[in-house]
Motif scaffolding. Structure first.
Motif, PDB file in Angstrom:
ATOM      1  N   LYS A  83     -31.087   6.365   8.528  1.00  0.00           N
ATOM      2  CA  LYS A  83     -31.227   7.772   7.819  1.00  0.00           C
ATOM      3  C   LYS A  83     -30.774   7.484   6.337  1.00  0.00           C
ATOM      4  N   ALA A  84     -29.475   7.099   5.837  1.00  0.00           N
ATOM      5  CA  ALA A  84     -29.004   6.959   4.479  1.00  0.00           C
ATOM      6  C   ALA A  84     -28.029   5.346   4.250  1.00  0.00           C
ATOM      7  N   ILE A  85     -27.814   5.733   2.950  1.00  0.00           N
ATOM      8  CA  ILE A  85     -26.911   4.991   2.599  1.00  0.00           C
ATOM      9  C   ILE A  85     -25.241   5.522   2.472  1.00  0.00           C
ATOM     10  N   TYR A  86     -23.620   4.566   2.957  1.00  0.00           N
ATOM     11  CA  TYR A  86     -23.133   4.610   2.945  1.00  0.00           C
ATOM     12  C   TYR A  86     -22.270   4.151   2.021  1.00  0.00           C
ATOM     13  N   LEU A  87     -21.404   4.426   1.038  1.00  0.00           N
ATOM     14  CA  LEU A  87     -20.523   3.935  -0.170  1.00  0.00           C
ATOM     15  C   LEU A  87     -19.414   4.531   0.136  1.00  0.00           C
ATOM     16  N   GLU A  88     -18.741   3.857  -0.665  1.00  0.00           N
ATOM     17  CA  GLU A  88     -16.967   3.811  -0.631  1.00  0.00           C
ATOM     18  C   GLU A  88     -16.815   4.127  -2.319  1.00  0.00           C
ATOM     19  N   HIS A  89     -16.005   4.781  -2.697  1.00  0.00           N
ATOM     20  CA  HIS A  89     -15.211   4.883  -4.049  1.00  0.00           C
ATOM     21  C   HIS A  89     -14.082   4.891  -3.940  1.00  0.00           C
ATOM     22  N   ARG A  90     -13.463   4.815  -4.737  1.00  0.00           N
ATOM     23  CA  ARG A  90     -12.051   4.540  -4.910  1.00  0.00           C
ATOM     24  C   ARG A  90     -10.792   4.164  -6.358  1.00  0.00           C
ATOM     25  N   ALA A  91     -10.340   5.277  -7.163  1.00  0.00           N
ATOM     26  CA  ALA A  91      -9.835   5.366  -8.325  1.00  0.00           C
ATOM     27  C   ALA A  91      -7.808   4.413  -7.966  1.00  0.00           C
ATOM     28  N   VAL A  92      -8.577   3.459  -8.316  1.00  0.00           N
ATOM     29  CA  VAL A  92      -7.265   2.657  -8.761  1.00  0.00           C
ATOM     30  C   VAL A  92      -7.065   2.317  -9.842  1.00  0.00           C
ATOM     31  N   VAL A  93      -4.908   2.148  -9.661  1.00  0.00           N
ATOM     32  CA  VAL A  93      -4.490   1.938 -11.006  1.00  0.00           C
ATOM     33  C   VAL A  93      -3.075   0.630 -10.299  1.00  0.00           C
ATOM     34  N   ASP A  94      -3.251  -0.778 -11.392  1.00  0.00           N
ATOM     35  CA  ASP A  94      -2.930  -1.685 -10.787  1.00  0.00           C
ATOM     36  C   ASP A  94      -3.284  -1.864  -9.344  1.00  0.00           C
ATOM     37  N   GLY A  95      -3.869  -1.714  -8.421  1.00  0.00           N
ATOM     38  CA  GLY A  95      -4.232  -2.610  -7.481  1.00  0.00           C
ATOM     39  C   GLY A  95      -3.962  -1.227  -6.346  1.00  0.00           C
ATOM     40  N   GLU A  96      -3.888   0.278  -6.383  1.00  0.00           N
ATOM     41  CA  GLU A  96      -2.688   0.400  -5.571  1.00  0.00           C
ATOM     42  C   GLU A  96      -3.758   1.586  -5.785  1.00  0.00           C
ATOM     43  N   ILE A  97      -4.317   2.222  -4.618  1.00  0.00           N
ATOM     44  CA  ILE A  97      -5.684   3.728  -4.416  1.00  0.00           C
ATOM     45  C   ILE A  97      -4.857   5.250  -4.651  1.00  0.00           C
ATOM     46  N   TYR A  98      -5.705   5.353  -5.433  1.00  0.00           N
ATOM     47  CA  TYR A  98      -4.674   6.918  -5.812  1.00  0.00           C
ATOM     48  C   TYR A  98      -5.520   7.988  -5.283  1.00  0.00           C
ATOM     49  N   ALA A  99      -7.060   7.917  -4.738  1.00  0.00           N
ATOM     50  CA  ALA A  99      -8.054   8.648  -4.238  1.00  0.00           C
ATOM     51  C   ALA A  99      -9.288   8.207  -4.122  1.00  0.00           C
ATOM     52  N   LYS A 100      -9.659   8.063  -2.670  1.00  0.00           N
ATOM     53  CA  LYS A 100     -11.108   7.397  -2.536  1.00  0.00           C
ATOM     54  C   LYS A 100     -11.914   8.580  -1.706  1.00  0.00           C
TER      55      LYS A 100
END
Length: 186
Positions: free
Chosen positions: A111-128
Motif C-alpha cells: 500500500k505504501a512507499i517508505y522513506l528515511e530522512h536525516r538531518a546531518v551535520v558533519d556526518g553526524e545525525i541530529y534528527a531522523k
C-alpha cells in the motif's frame, strides 16, 4: 511561507542536477544543503520540532525529481501523500547552522512507499524521520505499485522494509477515510 521558496529552489536545483548528472538511482541517498533560518526557530532559539518535517519535504522533492519519479507522476496525474511519519531528535540545530537533509527510499509494501530522512551535520545525525507515503491518482483512487513500476521501472537492489517499520505503520494507522473515526478518549 519561506518553505515554499526553499521548495521551489530545491526543485529547480534538482532539475538542473538531473540534467547535468543524470538520474539518481532509487537506492541512492539524496542530499540537500540547508541552513537554519530565523523563521525556523522556536522560543528556545533552536529549530522548531515541526520545522524538521517541513525541511525533510525538501529532501523528498529532491529525491522525486532526481530519480525521475516526479516526471512520471506529472505525466500520469499521480501524486503522493504522507500517511504517517515519525521523527526522532538527538541534537538541536541552532540559528545559521548548515546541515544536510539526507533522504533515501527504504522500500515499499502493498500500500505504501517508505522513506528515511536525516538531518546531518558533519556526518553526524541530529534528527531522523521515517515516512510512509501513499501514491494516489488525480482521477481518483490509489495507484498500484504495478502501475508505478511500469512507468518508472522497479528499483533494483531495494532492500526489504525492516519489520519494525511495518509494525510502526500498523500501530500508527488510523481508520480509512470512508470508515468512522470518532474522537473518544479512554
Amino acid at each position: 511561507m519561506n518553505v515554499i521558496w526553499r521548495t521551489l529552489l530545491v526543485m529547480w536545483n534538482a532539475r538542473r542536477r538531473l540534467r547535468k548528472e543524470g538520474r539518481l538511482a532509487s537506492t541512492e541517498v539524496g542530499r540537500v544543503r540547508v541552513t537554519t533560518l530565523p523563521t525556523d526557530l522556536d522560543v528556545l532559539r533552536h529549530m522548531n520540532n515541526g520545522r524538521y518535517l517541513s525541511l525533510f519535504d525538501l529532501g523528498r522533492w529532491d529525491l522525486l525529481v532526481r530519480t525521475g519519479m516526479s516526471g512520471a507522476m506529472k505525466r500520469h496525474g499521480w501524486y503522493a501523500v504522507v500517511s504517517s511519519e515519525t521523527v526522532t531528535f538527538r541534537k538541536s540545530l541552532e540559528l545559521w547552522q548548515r546541515f544536510d537533509v539526507e533522504s533515501r527510499l527504504l522500500g515499499h509494501d502493498d500500500k505504501a512507499i517508505y522513506l528515511e530522512h536525516r538531518a546531518v551535520v558533519d556526518g553526524e545525525i541530529y534528527a531522523k524521520a521515517i515516512v510512509r507515503a501513499r501514491m494516489l491518482k488525480r482521477s481518483g483512487g490509489t495507484l498500484s505499485h504495478q502501475e508505478l513500476f511500469a512507468a518508472i521501472g522497479r528499483p533494483e537492489g531495494l532492500p526489504d522494509v525492516e519489520q519494525w517499520v511495518h509494525e510502526w505503520a500498523a500501530a500508527s494507522a488510523l481508520p480509512p477515510t470512508r470508515a468512522d473515526a470518532p474522537s473518544t478518549w479512554s
